[in-house]
Design a protein around this motif. Structure first.
Motif, PDB file in Angstrom:
ATOM      1  N   ALA A  81       0.828  -1.203   0.000  1.00  0.00           N
ATOM      2  CA  ALA A  81       0.000   0.000   0.000  1.00  0.00           C
ATOM      3  C   ALA A  81       0.866   1.258   0.000  1.00  0.00           C
ATOM      4  CB  ALA A  81      -0.934  -0.003   1.206  1.00  0.00           C
ATOM      5  N   LEU A  82       1.959   1.242   0.750  1.00  0.00           N
ATOM      6  CA  LEU A  82       2.876   2.388   0.772  1.00  0.00           C
ATOM      7  C   LEU A  82       3.510   2.623  -0.600  1.00  0.00           C
ATOM      8  CD1 LEU A  82       4.653   2.041   4.230  1.00  0.00           C
ATOM      9  CD2 LEU A  82       3.391   4.028   3.418  1.00  0.00           C
ATOM     10  N   ASN A  83       3.889   1.550  -1.272  1.00  0.00           N
ATOM     11  CA  ASN A  83       4.472   1.688  -2.612  1.00  0.00           C
ATOM     12  C   ASN A  83       3.457   2.264  -3.593  1.00  0.00           C
ATOM     13  OD1 ASN A  83       7.011   0.770  -1.892  1.00  0.00           O
ATOM     14  ND2 ASN A  83       6.523  -1.357  -2.340  1.00  0.00           N
ATOM     15  N   LYS A  84       2.217   1.824  -3.494  1.00  0.00           N
ATOM     16  CA  LYS A  84       1.160   2.351  -4.357  1.00  0.00           C
ATOM     17  C   LYS A  84       0.962   3.852  -4.103  1.00  0.00           C
ATOM     18  CE  LYS A  84      -2.932   1.555  -6.612  1.00  0.00           C
ATOM     19  NZ  LYS A  84      -2.895   1.412  -8.035  1.00  0.00           N
ATOM     20  N   LEU A  85       0.982   4.254  -2.826  1.00  0.00           N
ATOM     21  CA  LEU A  85       0.852   5.670  -2.485  1.00  0.00           C
ATOM     22  C   LEU A  85       2.023   6.483  -3.029  1.00  0.00           C
ATOM     23  CD1 LEU A  85      -0.510   5.611   1.179  1.00  0.00           C
ATOM     24  CD2 LEU A  85      -1.711   6.329  -0.885  1.00  0.00           C
ATOM     25  N   ARG A  86       3.236   5.918  -2.952  1.00  0.00           N
ATOM     26  CA  ARG A  86       4.410   6.617  -3.495  1.00  0.00           C
ATOM     27  C   ARG A  86       4.271   6.827  -5.000  1.00  0.00           C
ATOM     28  NH1 ARG A  86       7.510   2.792  -0.184  1.00  0.00           N
ATOM     29  NH2 ARG A  86       7.853   3.836   1.799  1.00  0.00           N
ATOM     30  N   GLU A  87       3.777   5.791  -5.697  1.00  0.00           N
ATOM     31  CA  GLU A  87       3.551   5.924  -7.142  1.00  0.00           C
ATOM     32  C   GLU A  87       2.549   7.032  -7.435  1.00  0.00           C
ATOM     33  OE1 GLU A  87       2.327   2.407  -9.258  1.00  0.00           O
ATOM     34  OE2 GLU A  87       3.892   1.210  -8.290  1.00  0.00           O
ATOM     35  N   GLN A  88       1.424   7.005  -6.716  1.00  0.00           N
ATOM     36  CA  GLN A  88       0.383   8.006  -6.930  1.00  0.00           C
ATOM     37  C   GLN A  88       0.907   9.412  -6.633  1.00  0.00           C
ATOM     38  OE1 GLN A  88      -2.960   6.789  -4.540  1.00  0.00           O
ATOM     39  NE2 GLN A  88      -3.919   5.749  -6.283  1.00  0.00           N
ATOM     40  N   LYS A  89       1.688   9.547  -5.579  1.00  0.00           N
ATOM     41  CA  LYS A  89       2.234  10.855  -5.230  1.00  0.00           C
ATOM     42  C   LYS A  89       3.185  11.338  -6.319  1.00  0.00           C
ATOM     43  CE  LYS A  89       4.588  13.440  -1.610  1.00  0.00           C
ATOM     44  NZ  LYS A  89       5.181  13.384  -0.274  1.00  0.00           N
ATOM     45  N   GLY A  90       3.996  10.443  -6.858  1.00  0.00           N
ATOM     46  CA  GLY A  90       4.909  10.804  -7.936  1.00  0.00           C
ATOM     47  C   GLY A  90       4.161  11.307  -9.166  1.00  0.00           C
ATOM     48  N   ILE A  91       3.095  10.613  -9.527  1.00  0.00           N
ATOM     49  CA  ILE A  91       2.280  11.030 -10.671  1.00  0.00           C
ATOM     50  C   ILE A  91       1.634  12.383 -10.376  1.00  0.00           C
ATOM     51  CG2 ILE A  91       0.241  10.481 -12.050  1.00  0.00           C
ATOM     52  CD1 ILE A  91       0.942   7.480 -11.485  1.00  0.00           C
ATOM     53  N   ALA A  92       1.097  12.527  -9.164  1.00  0.00           N
ATOM     54  CA  ALA A  92       0.439  13.783  -8.782  1.00  0.00           C
ATOM     55  C   ALA A  92       1.424  14.952  -8.848  1.00  0.00           C
ATOM     56  CB  ALA A  92      -0.155  13.661  -7.385  1.00  0.00           C
ATOM     57  N   LEU A  93       2.640  14.748  -8.409  1.00  0.00           N
ATOM     58  CA  LEU A  93       3.637  15.824  -8.446  1.00  0.00           C
ATOM     59  C   LEU A  93       4.021  16.180  -9.884  1.00  0.00           C
ATOM     60  CD1 LEU A  93       5.880  14.850  -5.400  1.00  0.00           C
ATOM     61  CD2 LEU A  93       4.178  16.678  -5.545  1.00  0.00           C
ATOM     62  N   LYS A  94       4.045  15.186 -10.773  1.00  0.00           N
ATOM     63  CA  LYS A  94       4.315  15.475 -12.187  1.00  0.00           C
ATOM     64  C   LYS A  94       3.181  16.299 -12.790  1.00  0.00           C
ATOM     65  CE  LYS A  94       7.073  11.348 -13.062  1.00  0.00           C
ATOM     66  NZ  LYS A  94       7.077  10.023 -13.716  1.00  0.00           N
ATOM     67  N   VAL A  95       1.944  15.937 -12.460  1.00  0.00           N
ATOM     68  CA  VAL A  95       0.786  16.694 -12.951  1.00  0.00           C
ATOM     69  C   VAL A  95       0.831  18.117 -12.399  1.00  0.00           C
ATOM     70  CG1 VAL A  95      -1.733  16.871 -12.878  1.00  0.00           C
ATOM     71  CG2 VAL A  95      -0.665  14.661 -13.306  1.00  0.00           C
ATOM     72  N   LEU A  96       1.184  18.251 -11.123  1.00  0.00           N
ATOM     73  CA  LEU A  96       1.286  19.562 -10.496  1.00  0.00           C
ATOM     74  C   LEU A  96       2.348  20.418 -11.184  1.00  0.00           C
ATOM     75  CD1 LEU A  96       0.096  21.190  -8.149  1.00  0.00           C
ATOM     76  CD2 LEU A  96       1.913  20.296  -6.710  1.00  0.00           C
ATOM     77  N   ALA A  97       3.468  19.809 -11.552  1.00  0.00           N
ATOM     78  CA  ALA A  97       4.538  20.539 -12.238  1.00  0.00           C
ATOM     79  C   ALA A  97       4.073  21.048 -13.607  1.00  0.00           C
ATOM     80  CB  ALA A  97       5.759  19.643 -12.406  1.00  0.00           C
ATOM     81  N   LYS A  98       3.157  20.340 -14.226  1.00  0.00           N
ATOM     82  CA  LYS A  98       2.612  20.769 -15.517  1.00  0.00           C
ATOM     83  C   LYS A  98       1.522  21.818 -15.354  1.00  0.00           C
ATOM     84  CE  LYS A  98       3.812  17.291 -18.649  1.00  0.00           C
ATOM     85  NZ  LYS A  98       4.571  18.186 -19.475  1.00  0.00           N
ATOM     86  N   GLY A  99       1.076  22.055 -14.134  1.00  0.00           N
ATOM     87  CA  GLY A  99       0.019  23.031 -13.895  1.00  0.00           C
ATOM     88  C   GLY A  99      -1.371  22.438 -14.027  1.00  0.00           C
ATOM     89  N   GLY A 100      -1.449  21.131 -14.147  1.00  0.00           N
ATOM     90  CA  GLY A 100      -2.722  20.446 -14.312  1.00  0.00           C
ATOM     91  C   GLY A 100      -2.811  19.814 -15.689  1.00  0.00           C
ATOM     92  N   VAL A 101      -3.760  18.893 -15.830  1.00  0.00           N
ATOM     93  CA  VAL A 101      -3.932  18.171 -17.087  1.00  0.00           C
ATOM     94  C   VAL A 101      -5.415  18.149 -17.438  1.00  0.00           C
ATOM     95  CG1 VAL A 101      -3.722  15.902 -18.202  1.00  0.00           C
ATOM     96  CG2 VAL A 101      -1.897  16.729 -16.732  1.00  0.00           C
ATOM     97  N   VAL A 102      -5.700  18.285 -18.731  1.00  0.00           N
ATOM     98  CA  VAL A 102      -7.068  18.185 -19.236  1.00  0.00           C
ATOM     99  C   VAL A 102      -7.116  17.042 -20.242  1.00  0.00           C
ATOM    100  CG1 VAL A 102      -8.914  19.355 -20.493  1.00  0.00           C
ATOM    101  CG2 VAL A 102      -7.439  20.655 -18.952  1.00  0.00           C
ATOM    102  N   VAL A 103      -8.141  16.198 -20.126  1.00  0.00           N
ATOM    103  CA  VAL A 103      -8.368  15.121 -21.076  1.00  0.00           C
ATOM    104  C   VAL A 103      -9.754  15.326 -21.667  1.00  0.00           C
ATOM    105  CG1 VAL A 103      -8.525  12.626 -21.403  1.00  0.00           C
ATOM    106  CG2 VAL A 103      -6.948  13.553 -19.698  1.00  0.00           C
ATOM    107  N   VAL A 104      -9.831  15.368 -22.981  1.00  0.00           N
ATOM    108  CA  VAL A 104     -11.115  15.538 -23.658  1.00  0.00           C
ATOM    109  C   VAL A 104     -11.665  14.163 -24.002  1.00  0.00           C
ATOM    110  CG1 VAL A 104     -12.308  16.543 -25.641  1.00  0.00           C
ATOM    111  CG2 VAL A 104     -10.392  17.757 -24.590  1.00  0.00           C
ATOM    112  N   VAL A 105     -12.931  13.920 -23.600  1.00  0.00           N
ATOM    113  CA  VAL A 105     -13.568  12.620 -23.780  1.00  0.00           C
ATOM    114  C   VAL A 105     -14.872  12.797 -24.546  1.00  0.00           C
ATOM    115  CG1 VAL A 105     -14.489  10.603 -22.578  1.00  0.00           C
ATOM    116  CG2 VAL A 105     -12.643  11.907 -21.539  1.00  0.00           C
TER     117      VAL A 105
END
Length: 122
Positions: A81-105
């Protein structure tokens, strides 16, 4: 949520991802946690910061549990569970560095994606 099993992708999406430096994991994160505005899933800085705070709190709780039950076999589950949280946090920080992400569906198909800061503020 794995978008590849539920939503189709277009070649346009793949091209835009490569050009704009948005990974599949960021798209999955936006699909899972983004807010729906008409045909767009928007994952802005505010949402991402909230996610990071939540992840940090969960990680602290899991670390306390790990310390408390260190001698039992449940530690493997806590570590997973800790490893999964670390992965999610890493992805979240990358998205934050981009200023957010938009996906058109549209019609269960991921059409395109772009950085939130590159187009319009919500």
């Amino acid at each position: 949520m794995n978008y590849s099993t539920n939503l189709k992708t277009t070649t346009h999406l793949d091209k835009r991802m490569n050009v704009r430096g948005i990974s599949k994991s960021m798209i999955e994160f936006a699909v899972s946690y983004g807010e729906l505005h008409s045909d767009k899933l928007i994952l802005n800085k505010k949402l991402v910061r909230r996610m990071v705070e939540t992840i940090n709190v969960q990680a602290i709780r899991l670390k306390r549990l790990r310390k408390k039950f260190g001698q039992f076999s449940v530690v493997r589950l806590i570590d997973k569970a800790l490893n999964k949280l670390r992965e999610q946090k890493g992805i979240a920080l990358k998205v934050l560095a981009k200023g957010g992400v938009v996906v058109v569906v549209a019609n269960n198909t991921l059409i395109t994606t772009y950085n939130l800061d590159s187009y319009k503020k919500y």
